[in-house]
Design a protein around this motif. Structure first.
Motif, short mmCIF file in Angstrom:
data_model
loop_
_atom_site.label_atom_id
_atom_site.label_comp_id
_atom_site.label_asym_id
_atom_site.label_seq_id
_atom_site.Cartn_x
_atom_site.Cartn_y
_atom_site.Cartn_z
N PHE A 199 0.81 -1.21 0.00
CA PHE A 199 0.00 0.00 0.00
C PHE A 199 0.85 1.27 0.00
N GLY A 200 2.14 1.09 -0.26
CA GLY A 200 3.07 2.21 -0.19
C GLY A 200 2.57 3.47 -0.88
N ALA A 201 2.14 3.32 -2.14
CA ALA A 201 1.72 4.50 -2.92
C ALA A 201 0.48 5.14 -2.30
N ASP A 202 -0.50 4.31 -1.93
CA ASP A 202 -1.73 4.84 -1.32
C ASP A 202 -1.41 5.58 -0.03
N LEU A 203 -0.54 4.99 0.78
CA LEU A 203 -0.21 5.61 2.06
C LEU A 203 0.53 6.93 1.85
N GLN A 204 1.39 6.95 0.84
CA GLN A 204 2.12 8.18 0.55
C GLN A 204 1.14 9.30 0.20
N GLY A 205 0.16 8.96 -0.66
CA GLY A 205 -0.86 9.93 -1.03
C GLY A 205 -1.66 10.39 0.17
N LEU A 206 -1.99 9.44 1.03
CA LEU A 206 -2.76 9.75 2.23
C LEU A 206 -1.97 10.68 3.15
N TYR A 207 -0.68 10.42 3.22
CA TYR A 207 0.18 11.24 4.08
C TYR A 207 0.15 12.70 3.62
N VAL A 208 0.31 12.88 2.32
CA VAL A 208 0.30 14.23 1.76
C VAL A 208 -1.06 14.90 2.00
N ALA A 209 -2.13 14.13 1.78
CA ALA A 209 -3.47 14.67 1.99
C ALA A 209 -3.70 15.06 3.44
N TYR A 210 -3.20 14.23 4.34
CA TYR A 210 -3.36 14.49 5.78
C TYR A 210 -2.63 15.77 6.17
N GLU A 211 -1.42 15.91 5.63
CA GLU A 211 -0.64 17.12 5.89
C GLU A 211 -1.42 18.37 5.46
N GLN A 212 -1.93 18.30 4.24
CA GLN A 212 -2.63 19.46 3.69
C GLN A 212 -3.90 19.76 4.49
N TYR A 213 -4.60 18.69 4.82
CA TYR A 213 -5.84 18.79 5.59
C TYR A 213 -5.60 19.52 6.91
N LYS A 214 -4.54 19.12 7.60
CA LYS A 214 -4.23 19.75 8.89
C LYS A 214 -3.85 21.22 8.72
N LEU A 215 -3.09 21.49 7.68
CA LEU A 215 -2.65 22.87 7.45
C LEU A 215 -3.84 23.77 7.15
N GLU A 216 -4.73 23.29 6.27
CA GLU A 216 -5.91 24.08 5.90
C GLU A 216 -6.79 24.38 7.10
N GLN A 217 -6.87 23.40 7.99
CA GLN A 217 -7.83 23.55 9.09
C GLN A 217 -7.18 24.04 10.37
N ARG A 218 -5.92 24.42 10.27
CA ARG A 218 -5.22 24.91 11.46
C ARG A 218 -5.26 23.89 12.59
N LEU A 219 -4.96 22.66 12.22
CA LEU A 219 -4.91 21.60 13.22
C LEU A 219 -3.48 21.08 13.34
N MET A 220 -3.10 20.71 14.53
CA MET A 220 -1.81 20.04 14.71
C MET A 220 -2.02 18.81 15.57
N ASP A 221 -1.41 17.71 15.15
CA ASP A 221 -1.45 16.54 16.03
C ASP A 221 -0.23 16.59 16.95
N TYR A 222 -0.12 15.63 17.84
CA TYR A 222 0.99 15.65 18.81
C TYR A 222 2.34 15.76 18.11
N ASP A 223 2.51 14.97 17.06
CA ASP A 223 3.81 14.94 16.40
C ASP A 223 4.13 16.27 15.74
N ASP A 224 3.08 16.96 15.26
CA ASP A 224 3.31 18.25 14.61
C ASP A 224 3.93 19.27 15.57
N LEU A 225 3.58 19.15 16.84
CA LEU A 225 4.13 20.10 17.81
C LEU A 225 5.65 20.00 17.87
N LEU A 226 6.15 18.78 17.69
CA LEU A 226 7.60 18.59 17.67
C LEU A 226 8.17 18.91 16.29
N ARG A 227 7.46 18.41 15.28
CA ARG A 227 7.98 18.52 13.92
C ARG A 227 8.07 19.98 13.49
#
Length: 758
Positions: free
Chosen positions: A174-202
């Motif tokens: 599922f490598g390709a699907d997961l990669q796409g999902l990762y990018v989408a998740y990143e964008q989703y969080k940025l658009e909505q001004r959301l950060m998960d726990y890891d984002d606080l460090l990253r």
DNA sequence: GTTTACGCATCCCCG
DNA sequence: ATGCGTAAAC
């Protein structure tokens, strides 16, 4: 200011004193369990402040904010209130504070909302649906699995393929699907001004890495950095420390490689070993004297941790002599175990030990269910730590979602959650409304506008109460508590339909309302609820005064201590966790976890394991004690039947004659490195002619491994008297005897024989 | 086309 | 006890 008011040299041992007074340059302190690590940090804070260093320029990073607050208030008592102004907290809360100031530097404008794990999973679930990843036939990883894959990427600084190769080879396809999902998740969080726990460090890391000016500013601001529990930091956190120290070398880290128990979160105890590589001029100090536990408890824990494949170099010793050995009690079932604990608790109470000085520890939260029932029945008050957190229960998340959209109207995860609560609104309608909100008006009150626009559609009247609520709580006149009350009166009828046990849940909402009173702003309340969620007995001081027994997972017990510690469910299939029984490194971590649990005990350590226990994997385990205990000598771990346990049984000299009569062990004649094998038994303490005080860790056929206080680990050659005697060590005999019992199928529960010890 | 109700498996540790 | 997929109901 320069007049020293605290006599550090007298109040600290020499290693601690060194750690406290070496304030310039990098410093690594390896601090064994109970070695006064917290004390050292507290005194160091006081020392720095006393020397005139502005408290604001000191950064103290700890594992929980509670720990930080406790240290600072102790330092304040020692010196004065200036210590309270030291910057401190967890990595995540510090990241949060810094990103609130510099968020625009990493693409987050003014403000953001922090997601907890289930929020992340909800978001991932929505995206998996949206991208149609589920319908692709084969079994796509669950959203919780996806979340941990992504989290590993961030915390271990790996790319997707690296994580999949290493930890999730079954999902490589599922490598390709997961990669796409990762990018989408990143964008989703940025658009909505959301950060998960890891984002606080990253994003904190990104800020330091990509903005030299900010890095310089922050590094100049925090001139003195201290990091507690360094063994539980991950690669990203180590990087953050390195960057924060770009303008000065004043970093002190404290940790114990034997107590690293958070690898599931990316922690790597190797950070400790690598610290001198990161800071080549680092001094290394070791705190090895234990002030917490009696020597018999340390004899046991030293032997316990010696089973780790990764070899450690610490040897803990104590001046606290005692006749009382740690006990391994075998009990019939979980109910018998609970009765055993209750009975033993009562005995300890009779000799004057208070409930708040005792704790029951376990691997997983559900291991204590039966005990909780039994304690309630016996009228013994207790407080439980670990397991599900307060703010993670569904009803609280529901209420909090309403508050979150108020603070951040772009937060689609919360919109989704609260819209599904409305009768007649499902995922479809919710999504349409959310899309409209995101494109038209980013405001909580816009629900009304949507209704007006869609008037023709049936069902829109169902949104009326929500629209009214949103208008009400947006009113700037309202206080935080009034807003929560408004949400409650809207939500409680919904909850009554949804949950049969609503009275209990309403009490939690009472607590939330009370808790919120102390907060000046909605944002800080929301942040705290995700970053430092309250528990019902939020301060340890309260707990101590409350006269309650502590029930806790081992993880939550980290850093704490009690006079009496029980470890329950120390059985095969329970501890180590069956989920961690495949890979060696996971098993090693379980061993360290057991070590952490055992080293919490000051005076008494009682370990128990049920022969039978319920649950779905019941059949797979034969009621044996934890494999970590199976080959441990009776000289350091006394075996009893739970039903026979009595305080008098412990420390009964008659049962341990050789130990008591010759406590200093062997002083071999002739070569100092030779001894008769019978002189060396694991766990035995000895006073060696050349190396001084030490303890035997292992006895092999031709040599014994001994750790000495002053000289560390040594291998001593054994002189074997005569092969014909077939001399066997006590361990050997013990292990064989135990194995024999099992294979005979001789059931301990049948009551054949008495304590195995004799 | 959407929502809800029901039966199913699952269940570790945490900021 | 909560989260899932599927089938019945609106």
């Amino acid at each position: 200011m320069t007049e020293a008011r605290i006599d550090y040299a007298r109040l600290l041992n020499s290693a601690q004193y060194e750690a406290v007074t070496s304030i310039d340059g990098p410093l690594l302190v390896i601090a064994g369990a109970g070695s006064g690590k917290t004390r050292t940090l507290v005194y160091r804070v006081a020392y720095l402040v006393e020397r005139g260093i502005p408290p604001e320029s000191i950064l103290l990073l700890t594992f929980t904010r509670k720990a930080a607050m406790e240290m600072l208030s102790r330092a304040s008592e020692l010196l004065d209130g200036r210590c309270q102004r030291v910057a401190g907290g967890t990595f995540h809360s510090t990241g949060n504070q810094i990103l609130r100031q510099y968020g625009d530097c990493v693409g987050y404008g003014n403000g953001f909302t922090i997601m907890d794990r289930s929020d992340s999973e909800d978001a991932l679930g929505l995206l998996i649906d949206r991208l149609g990843l589920k319908s692709s036939g084969r079994r796509f990883p669950k959203k919780s699995t996806v979340n941990s894959i992504f989290s590993k990427m961030v915390n271990c600084s790996l790319d997707l393929d690296g994580v999949l190769d290493e930890n999730f080879p079954q999902f490589l396809e599922f490598g390709a699907d997961l990669q796409g999902l990762y990018v989408a998740y990143e964008q989703y969080k940025l658009e909505q001004r959301l950060m998960d726990y890891d984002d606080l460090l990253r994003h904190w890391w990104r800020l330091l890495e990509e903005q030299p000016a900010v890095r310089k500013l922050l590094s100049q601001n925090y001139r003195y950095i201290m990091v507690d529990e360094y063994q539980d930091t991950n690669l990203l956190q180590a990087e953050i420390i390195r960057l924060l120290a770009s303008e000065h070398p004043n970093v002190m880290v404290v940790g114990d490689d034997s107590q690293s128990i958070y690898s599931f979160r990316g922690a790597r105890f190797r950070n400790i070993m690598d610290f001198p590589k990161l800071f080549p001029q680092a001094r290394v100090l070791k705190l090895e004297q234990n002030y917490r536990s009696t020597q018999p408890i340390l004899d046991f824990t030293n032997v316990l941790i010696s089973q780790a494949r990764e070899q450690y170099t610490k040897y803990l010793f104590s001046r606290r002599e005692s006749e009382v050995l740690p006990v391994l009690a075998s009990v019939g079932g979980e109910r018998d175990q609970s009765l055993f604990v209750v009975r033993a608790l009562r005995e300890f109470q009779l000799v004057g030990i208070a409930l708040e000085d005792m704790a029951v520890l376990f691997r997983a939260s559900f291991h204590s269910y039966d005990l909780e029932v039994e304690l309630a029945r016996a009228g013994i008050p207790f407080a439980k730590y670990g397991g599900l957190r307060f703010a993670e229960s569904a009803h609280l998340k529901d209420v909090i979602a309403h508050l979150r959209v108020l603070h951040n109207p772009l937060d689609a995860v919360s919109w989704h959650r609260l819209l599904l609560l409305v009768e007649g609104i499902g995922p479809r309608t919710a999504q349409r409304l959310i899309n409209w909100l995101m494109t038209h008006a980013a405001s909580a009150t816009a629900v009304r506008d949507y209704i007006s626009e869609q008037k023709k559609t049936a069902g829109m009247t169902r949104l009326e109460p929500l629209a009214a609520l949103m208008e009400e709580i947006t009113d700037p006149q309202r206080t935080l508590v009034e807003r929560i009350q408004a949400v409650r009166s809207y939500y409680e009828p919904i909850a009554m339909r949804k949950y049969d046990d609503y009275p209990k849940r309403f009490r939690d909402l009472d607590f939330l309302e009370e808790w919120a009173e102390q907060y000046p702003s909605l944002q800080t309340l929301l942040t705290d609820l995700t970053l430092e969620p309250p528990d019902f007995f939020s301060h340890k001081a309260d707990l101590r005064e409350s006269g309650r027994l502590t029930l806790s997972t081992v993880h939550s017990a980290k850093g704490l201590e009690w006079r009496v510690v029980f470890i329950i469910a120390a059985a095969e299939g329970r501890f180590p966790s069956p989920y961690a029984s495949y890979r060696t490194e996971d098993l090693e971590e379980e061993l360290r976890l057991f070590y952490v649990a055992s080293t919490r005990a000051k005076d008494h350590l009682l370990i128990s394991y049920p022969m039978r226990f319920g649950g779905f994997q019941e059949q797979d385990y034969g009621g044996r004690p934890s494999p970590f205990l199976q080959s441990i000598s009776r000289r350091v771990l006394q075996r009893v039947y739970g039903e026979d346990f009595h305080l008098k049984l412990q420390g009964d000299d008659a049962k341990q004659p050789e130990r008591r009569k010759n406590p200093t062990g062997a002083k071999p004649e002739g070569s100092p490195l030779q001894a008769q094998r019978a002189d060396y038994l694991p766990g035995q303490r000895l006073d060696h002619a050349e190396f001084g005080r030490g303890v035997v860790l292992k006895v092999e056929s031709h040599h014994a491994v001994v750790v000495f206080e002053k000289h560390g680990k040594k291998i001593l050659e054994l002189h074997i008297p005569s092969p014909s005697t077939g001399a066997e060590s006590a361990t050997r005999r013990g292990a064989d005897a135990e194995r024999g019992r099992r294979e005979d199928g001789e059931s301990m529960g049948a009551g054949v024989g008495k304590p195995w010890d004799q």
